[in-house]
Design a protein around this motif. Structure first.
Motif, PDB file in Angstrom:
ATOM      1  N   ARG A   5       0.836  -1.207   0.000  1.00  0.00           N
ATOM      2  CA  ARG A   5       0.000   0.000   0.000  1.00  0.00           C
ATOM      3  C   ARG A   5       0.870   1.255   0.000  1.00  0.00           C
ATOM      4  NH1 ARG A   5      -2.821   0.856   4.587  1.00  0.00           N
ATOM      5  NH2 ARG A   5      -4.413   2.139   3.588  1.00  0.00           N
ATOM      6  N   GLU A  40      -7.274  -2.782  -0.908  1.00  0.00           N
ATOM      7  CA  GLU A  40      -8.271  -2.182  -0.023  1.00  0.00           C
ATOM      8  C   GLU A  40      -9.504  -3.073   0.097  1.00  0.00           C
ATOM      9  OE1 GLU A  40      -8.113   1.099   1.702  1.00  0.00           O
ATOM     10  OE2 GLU A  40      -6.090   0.329   1.384  1.00  0.00           O
ATOM     11  N   VAL A  69     -10.372   8.106   7.493  1.00  0.00           N
ATOM     12  CA  VAL A  69      -9.842   8.585   6.215  1.00  0.00           C
ATOM     13  C   VAL A  69     -10.011  10.094   6.037  1.00  0.00           C
ATOM     14  CG1 VAL A  69     -10.139   8.434   3.700  1.00  0.00           C
ATOM     15  CG2 VAL A  69     -10.214   6.354   5.091  1.00  0.00           C
ATOM     16  N   TYR A  73      -7.672  13.187   4.277  1.00  0.00           N
ATOM     17  CA  TYR A  73      -8.179  13.718   3.005  1.00  0.00           C
ATOM     18  C   TYR A  73      -8.347  15.231   3.084  1.00  0.00           C
ATOM     19  CZ  TYR A  73     -11.718  14.889  -0.514  1.00  0.00           C
ATOM     20  OH  TYR A  73     -12.411  15.488  -1.527  1.00  0.00           O
ATOM     21  N   SER A 129      -6.974  12.042  -5.408  1.00  0.00           N
ATOM     22  CA  SER A 129      -7.923  11.743  -4.334  1.00  0.00           C
ATOM     23  C   SER A 129      -9.224  11.142  -4.840  1.00  0.00           C
ATOM     24  CB  SER A 129      -8.220  13.002  -3.510  1.00  0.00           C
ATOM     25  OG  SER A 129      -8.850  13.990  -4.289  1.00  0.00           O
ATOM     26  N   ILE A 132      -9.623   7.654  -3.507  1.00  0.00           N
ATOM     27  CA  ILE A 132      -9.970   7.533  -2.086  1.00  0.00           C
ATOM     28  C   ILE A 132     -11.457   7.783  -1.894  1.00  0.00           C
ATOM     29  CG2 ILE A 132      -9.527   8.443   0.217  1.00  0.00           C
ATOM     30  CD1 ILE A 132      -7.176   6.912  -1.001  1.00  0.00           C
ATOM     31  N   GLU A 135     -13.304   4.781  -3.158  1.00  0.00           N
ATOM     32  CA  GLU A 135     -13.090   3.645  -2.252  1.00  0.00           C
ATOM     33  C   GLU A 135     -13.950   3.762  -1.003  1.00  0.00           C
ATOM     34  OE1 GLU A 135     -11.452   1.618   1.188  1.00  0.00           O
ATOM     35  OE2 GLU A 135     -11.052   3.738   0.826  1.00  0.00           O
ATOM     36  N   LEU A 136     -14.185   4.977  -0.513  1.00  0.00           N
ATOM     37  CA  LEU A 136     -15.075   5.167   0.632  1.00  0.00           C
ATOM     38  C   LEU A 136     -16.490   4.699   0.302  1.00  0.00           C
ATOM     39  CD1 LEU A 136     -14.051   8.617   2.164  1.00  0.00           C
ATOM     40  CD2 LEU A 136     -13.889   6.378   3.251  1.00  0.00           C
ATOM     41  N   LEU A 272      -1.779   5.920   3.530  1.00  0.00           N
ATOM     42  CA  LEU A 272      -2.847   6.814   3.094  1.00  0.00           C
ATOM     43  C   LEU A 272      -2.361   8.254   2.991  1.00  0.00           C
ATOM     44  CD1 LEU A 272      -5.840   6.882   2.335  1.00  0.00           C
ATOM     45  CD2 LEU A 272      -6.364   7.331   4.739  1.00  0.00           C
ATOM     46  N   TYR A 275      -0.219   8.664  -0.119  1.00  0.00           N
ATOM     47  CA  TYR A 275      -1.054   8.692  -1.326  1.00  0.00           C
ATOM     48  C   TYR A 275      -1.733  10.053  -1.490  1.00  0.00           C
ATOM     49  CZ  TYR A 275      -4.542   7.454  -4.789  1.00  0.00           C
ATOM     50  OH  TYR A 275      -5.317   7.428  -5.916  1.00  0.00           O
ATOM     51  N   LEU A 276      -2.349  10.554  -0.430  1.00  0.00           N
ATOM     52  CA  LEU A 276      -3.150  11.777  -0.540  1.00  0.00           C
ATOM     53  C   LEU A 276      -2.303  13.044  -0.580  1.00  0.00           C
ATOM     54  CD1 LEU A 276      -6.150  10.923   1.806  1.00  0.00           C
ATOM     55  CD2 LEU A 276      -6.262  11.426  -0.637  1.00  0.00           C
TER      56      LEU A 276
END
Length: 332
Positions: A5, A40, A69, A73, A129, A132, A135-136, A272, A275-276
């Motif tokens: 990840r 994920e 998350v 974010y 983003s 993400i 994915e949520l 995370l 990534y963001l």
């Protein structure tokens, strides 16, 4: 899988950083996002299958995921707001103060912005983003689908996503599975294909994973890097249909030396944030580099890459510690 990840986040950052300087530094730079979705989905299904979670209120489960998350974010969104401020106030590259503020508030409520800003990105203040956010929604759908004991409905969702992706690839005349096409609505079947495929893979792994040879984790990580460096052009579907599931399967089954158990949790906490924050941190450095009159030779150099990546990792460490401390305070 936690280290994978983190490497996915770093590889996506490398892809965005290298765009102005090196043509396709990672030839298969489209595949990390699919690996991310599948991991994920796998981890989400494993979590949702725990007896205590199965018995819990589903709204509470989804709320806990959002609470984990969303703060990261939101921090990344604010960083993107700061990064693009000079463009907005200078009315440059299509930005105005109005659409800059509008993109921020739309991002706060997880809504896309359909515009030509930042190559048509639907979250222009932080383009990566989108994954993400989707994915949520995927996690929420999986939580309410209630499939821990019976994966048939899960298989139906995954099969539907496969069908839609095949249709889109045909409509877009893209034999590489449509991954190179910038299209927000195409992101939904792509997320569903990877995320629910990962959840389905967990069911199979839970039943048959004990029979799998335990590869050394270095072999799994090397396979990930090798996958990104393949230079053959039209291999999106073979990688997606075979390479990615095998990578996740062996990542879940690999041997666990002491060093892996020591670093994996820390990698998971930072993944995370890396990534963001990758894109906003990169943009802040590029904009500020102009103002502090950095030499032209610095842009695109290994020195710049090291500085930007170091800043990104430092920011991810700070956020991981902040999140860990806040979690401990809430439990106490």
């Amino acid at each position: 899988m936690q280290i994978l990840r983190l490497l996915v986040g770093i590889s996506i950052f490398i892809g965005h950083w290298s765009e102005p300087y090196v043509a396709r530094l990672l030839p298969q730079g489209q595949i990390p996002i699919d690996i991310f979705f599948m991991i994920e989905g796998f981890l989400s299904m494993r979590y949702l299958s725990q007896p205590a979670v199965m018995a819990a209120n589903r709204w509470r489960v989804v709320g806990d995921r959002i609470a984990h998350v969303y703060p990261i974010y939101a921090i990344a969104l604010v960083a993107g707001l700061c990064a693009f401020a000079p463009f907005a106030f200078a009315n440059a590259d299509g930005w105005t103060v109005a659409n800059w503020i509008g993109a921020f508030f739309s991002g706060l409520v997880l809504l896309p912005v359909f515009s030509t800003l930042v190559h048509g990105s639907v979250f222009p203040l932080n383009p990566p983003s989108w994954a993400i956010v989707l994915e949520l929604f995927g996690f929420a759908f999986l939580a309410f689908l209630r499939v821990p004991g019976s994966p048939r409905r899960l298989f139906a969702v995954w099969a539907g996503a496969v069908s839609v992706c095949l249709v889109l690839a045909a409509v877009w005349h893209d034999p590489n599975a449509g991954w190179s096409t910038v299209h927000y609505w195409g992101g939904w079947p792509r997320m569903s294909l990877g995320f629910f495929g990962g959840a389905l893979l967990w069911h199979l792994h839970d039943r048959y994973g004990a029979r799998t040879p335990k590869l050394h984790p270095v072999c799994v990580l090397a396979s990930f890097m090798g996958m990104l460096l393949l230079t053959t052009r039209f291999i999106g579907w073979p990688l997606l249909g075979v390479g990615v599931p095998l990578l996740v399967w062996f990542g879940a089954s690999c041997a666990r030396p002491a060093w892996l158990d020591a670093i994996a949790p820390d990698a998971g906490r930072k993944a995370l944030a890396v990534y963001l924050l990758g894109y906003p941190v990169m943009m802040i450095w590029r904009v500020e580099g102009i103002h502090v009159a950095m030499p032209l030779s610095f842009a695109g150099s290994l020195a710049e890459f090291a500085v930007v990546l170091g800043s990104l990792l430092a920011a991810s460490v700070a956020i991981a510690r902040l999140q860990k401390n806040s979690g401990q305070q809430m439990r106490s």
